[in-house]
Enzyme design. Structure first.
Site, short mmCIF file in Angstrom:
data_model
loop_
_atom_site.label_atom_id
_atom_site.label_comp_id
_atom_site.label_asym_id
_atom_site.label_seq_id
_atom_site.Cartn_x
_atom_site.Cartn_y
_atom_site.Cartn_z
CD GLU A 95 -4.51 3.20 9.54
OE1 GLU A 95 -3.39 3.76 9.58
OE2 GLU A 95 -5.45 3.63 8.84
CB SER A 115 -2.49 9.34 -0.15
OG SER A 115 -3.32 9.79 0.91
CD GLU A 147 0.80 7.13 -5.47
OE1 GLU A 147 -0.03 7.63 -4.69
OE2 GLU A 147 2.01 7.07 -5.23
CG PHE A 149 0.76 0.65 3.34
CD1 PHE A 149 1.43 -0.42 2.73
CD2 PHE A 149 0.03 1.51 2.54
CE1 PHE A 149 1.36 -0.61 1.36
CE2 PHE A 149 -0.03 1.34 1.17
CZ PHE A 149 0.63 0.27 0.58
CB CYS A 189 6.43 7.34 -2.62
SG CYS A 189 8.08 7.60 -2.01
CE LYS A 245 -1.77 7.51 12.34
NZ LYS A 245 -2.01 6.26 11.55
P1 NAD Z 1 -2.43 7.29 3.45
O1 NAD Z 1 -2.44 8.70 3.07
O2 NAD Z 1 -3.67 6.50 3.28
O3 NAD Z 1 -2.03 7.14 5.01
C1 NAD Z 1 -0.95 7.85 5.55
C2 NAD Z 1 -1.24 8.14 7.01
O4 NAD Z 1 -2.39 8.98 7.12
C3 NAD Z 1 -1.53 6.90 7.83
O5 NAD Z 1 -0.85 6.99 9.07
C4 NAD Z 1 -3.04 6.92 8.00
O6 NAD Z 1 -3.46 6.37 9.22
C5 NAD Z 1 -3.38 8.39 7.95
N1 NAD Z 1 -4.70 8.64 7.35
C6 NAD Z 1 -5.37 7.86 6.44
N2 NAD Z 1 -6.54 8.43 6.10
C7 NAD Z 1 -6.64 9.59 6.80
C8 NAD Z 1 -7.60 10.63 6.85
N3 NAD Z 1 -8.73 10.57 6.14
N4 NAD Z 1 -7.37 11.68 7.66
C9 NAD Z 1 -6.23 11.75 8.40
N5 NAD Z 1 -5.28 10.79 8.38
C10 NAD Z 1 -5.47 9.72 7.60
O7 NAD Z 1 -1.20 6.61 2.69
P2 NAD Z 1 -0.80 5.07 2.60
O8 NAD Z 1 -1.79 4.36 1.74
O9 NAD Z 1 -0.50 4.53 3.95
O10 NAD Z 1 0.60 5.18 1.82
C11 NAD Z 1 0.72 5.21 0.43
C12 NAD Z 1 0.82 6.64 -0.09
O11 NAD Z 1 1.94 7.28 0.52
C13 NAD Z 1 1.08 6.71 -1.59
O12 NAD Z 1 0.33 7.77 -2.12
C14 NAD Z 1 2.58 7.00 -1.68
O13 NAD Z 1 2.97 7.64 -2.88
C15 NAD Z 1 2.75 7.89 -0.51
N6 NAD Z 1 4.14 7.92 -0.08
C16 NAD Z 1 4.87 9.06 -0.35
C17 NAD Z 1 6.20 9.13 -0.01
C18 NAD Z 1 7.02 10.34 -0.31
O14 NAD Z 1 8.11 10.48 0.24
N7 NAD Z 1 6.57 11.25 -1.16
C19 NAD Z 1 6.81 8.03 0.63
C20 NAD Z 1 6.03 6.89 0.90
C21 NAD Z 1 4.70 6.86 0.55
#
Ligand code: NAD
Length: 500
Positions: A180, A230, A384, A153, A285, A177
């Site tokens: 959401e 994450s 985090e 997000f 991130c 994808k």
């Molecule tokens: P998230 O992991 O909750 O969601 C990421 C994606 O995974 C979304 O599209 C979501 O719909 C999907 N998802 C969520 N739960 C799931 C599950 N149980 N099974 C399968 N898919 C699932 O992450 P977020 O909260 O949207 O974003 C923040 C996180 O992203 C932070 O940890 C941040 O550090 C990380 N991030 C990392 C980078 C990088 O380049 N290293 C860049 C941006 C964000």
């Protein structure tokens, strides 16, 4: 009469279609709680249809000339520029970040689109003449087929643009994808991509959460999965996609440390630290979430807190210094972690939990917060936080500070503030973190390079965008050829492996 809430569409085979799903989720403005739209959790059939459309489109897209592919991205970059203000307003409304930062989010993605327009010089093979008598060997970098991208997000413009432009420019087709929580600006960028000339079926979009992600990881016609999000979800995606024989790259969570040496330019260092810790409400991130103050720099805490106190919190559309967190749940989690930090012995130097923004009393706001005396084992250090919370630690020497960072499981970004070239060089060599900044607080590389990451922040060898992603989205085919002269064809049968 109240107006119907808009519904976010799927993109399948070049058509924006309404999902038949029974399961929908609200997209909420984090500054006001206004419901902006509803997003479907796509059905299994819809995911299958998107992959089938991408598979069909691959047959012709892979044979489309390099110049034709590149010109689409030349046009696309211009369309993004022309629509920058509208895109930024959409992004701010659903994500919360300030308008200025929303433009930054789009711009960092636009740079990848510009690089994709240069694909002709990036997707080149190699050639060696006479590897044996009259035998030549050459390689070609061929596209993989259908690739998928799953995005978080916090950068709803930049991160989708890290993925589909390079995948498509190299000749693949794509199923995206988006998050959401804020898919609307992503969908607008997708509309502009079609306007730029991406043919039907080459780019498809499905929405959803866990079930849709799992379906993409399992689908036999998807060859590669790129994930940003994450660590918990990314590890699951990496394992599941890899077990299904796919190429996978997962950019994941972080705990980014800065080291402040006492010889740093104090004013510059504190400004950079405050900007990188509290900008985007800490939802980057690459946010600097821990500062290790070395020696005399430990006396700078009151000045740092004074700077943080001047930052304005507000609705992103009013362009303050920081906007709200993405959701109520995120705000409550951050507030709970701050309380836990105090309970576990950290000192609260600045508390942003009670911030009130007039006119936006329902917003998910947390102001800049500083905790000092933080140690490993405290929840604020081990987790985090993803909010505007800066943890301060103390060290006597640069080496001690480097050891602290290398002992943390994450390896996304780090920065050193110093005037010493020798210290900077030692830091750069000894630190085990993907992105290293020397007097640069958020060292996200431009797309001439690739985003990297080490240890728990990344799974998979190749990074997103830049040269590495050209390798990720292609497979090398090695061709060894011999064209016989008439006389040479008179030879004997050879039963050994050597080329003669
Ligand atoms: P998230 O992991 O909750 O969601 C990421 C994606 O995974 C979304 O599209 C979501 O719909 C999907 N998802 C969520 N739960 C799931 C599950 N149980 N099974 C399968 N898919 C699932 O992450 P977020 O909260 O949207 O974003 C923040 C996180 O992203 C932070 O940890 C941040 O550090 C990380 N991030 C990392 C980078 C990088 O380049 N290293 C860049 C941006 C964000």
């Amino acid at each position: 009469m109240t107006q119907a809430v808009p519904r976010v569409k799927l993109l399948i085979g070049g058509e924006f279609v309404e999902s038949r799903s029974q399961e929908w989720r609200d997209i909420v403005n984090p500054a006001t709680q206004e419901i902006l739209a509803r997003v479907p959790m796509a059905t299994a059939d819809e995911v299958g249809a998107a992959v089938a459309a991408a598979k069909e489109a691959f047959k012709t897209w892979k044979k489309t000339p390099i110049g034709a592919r590149a010109r689409i991205f030349l046009k696309y970059q211009q369309l993004i520029r022309d629509n920058m203000k509208e895109l930024a307003a959409l992004l701010t409304a659903e994500q919360g970040k300030t308008l200025a930062d929303a433009e930054g989010d789009i711009f960092r993605g636009l740079e990848v689109v510009e690089h994709a327009a240069n694909i002709g010089s990036l997707q080149l093979g190699e050639y060696a003449e006479n590897v044996a008598g009259s035998v030549d060997t050459y390689t070609v970098m061929q596209p993989l087929g259908v690739c998928a991208g799953i995005t978080p997000f916090n950068f709803p413009a930049m991160i989708p643009l890290w993925m589909f432009p390079m995948a498509i420019a190299t000749g693949n087709t794509f199923v995206l994808k988006p998050s959401e929580q804020d898919p609307m600006v992503t969908m607008r960028l997708v509309e502009l991509a079609l306007e730029a000339g991406i043919p039907k079926g080459v780019l498809n979009v499905v929405h959803g959460g866990e079930h849709v992600v799992n379906a993409l990881c399992d689908h036999p016609d998807i060859k590669a999965v790129s994930f940003v999000g994450s660590t918990k979800v990314g590890t699951h995606v990496y394992n599941r996609a890899s077990l299904n024989g796919k190429r996978a790259q997962c950019m994941m969570g972080a705990k980014n440390h800065a080291i402040v040496l006492p010889d740093a330019n104090k004013e510059q260092a504190l400004n950079q630290l405050a900007g990188a810790a509290f900008g985007a409400a800490g939802q980057r991130c690459m946010a600097l979430t821990v500062a290790v103050l070395v020696g005399e720099a430990q006396s700078w805490i009151p000045d740092l807190a004074a700077k943080a106190r001047t930052l304005k919190v507000g609705a992103g559309k009013d362009n303050p210094d920081l906007g709200p967190l993405i959701s109520r749940a995120a705000r409550d989690r951050v507030a709970t972690l701050i309380a836990k930090g105090v309970e576990q012995g950290a000192k609260l130097e600045l508390d942003g939990r009670d911030v009130v923004v007039p006119g936006f009393e329902n917003g998910n706001f947390v102001g800049p917060t500083i905790l000092s005396g933080v140690k490993p084992g405290m929840a604020v250090y081990d987790q985090e936080i993803f909010g505007p919370v800066l943890c301060l630690m103390a060290a006597d020497t640069l080496d001690e500070a480097i050891d602290i960072i290398n002992a943390n499981p994450n390896g996304n970004g780090t920065a050193l503030f110093t005037q010493s070239g020798a210290a900077a060089r030692r830091f750069q060599e000894d630190i085990d973190v993907g992105q290293v900044g020397i007097n640069v607080p958020i060292p996200v590389p431009v797309p001439l390079f690739s985003f990297t990451g080490s240890r728990a922040s990344k799974l998979g060898d190749l990074g997103p965008y830049g040269k590495q992603v050209v390798l990720f989205y292609t497979q090398t085919k090695t061709v060894t050829s011999r064209w016989f002269d008439d006389e040479a064809s008179q030879g004997k049968v050879h039963t050994t492996i050597s080329l003669r």
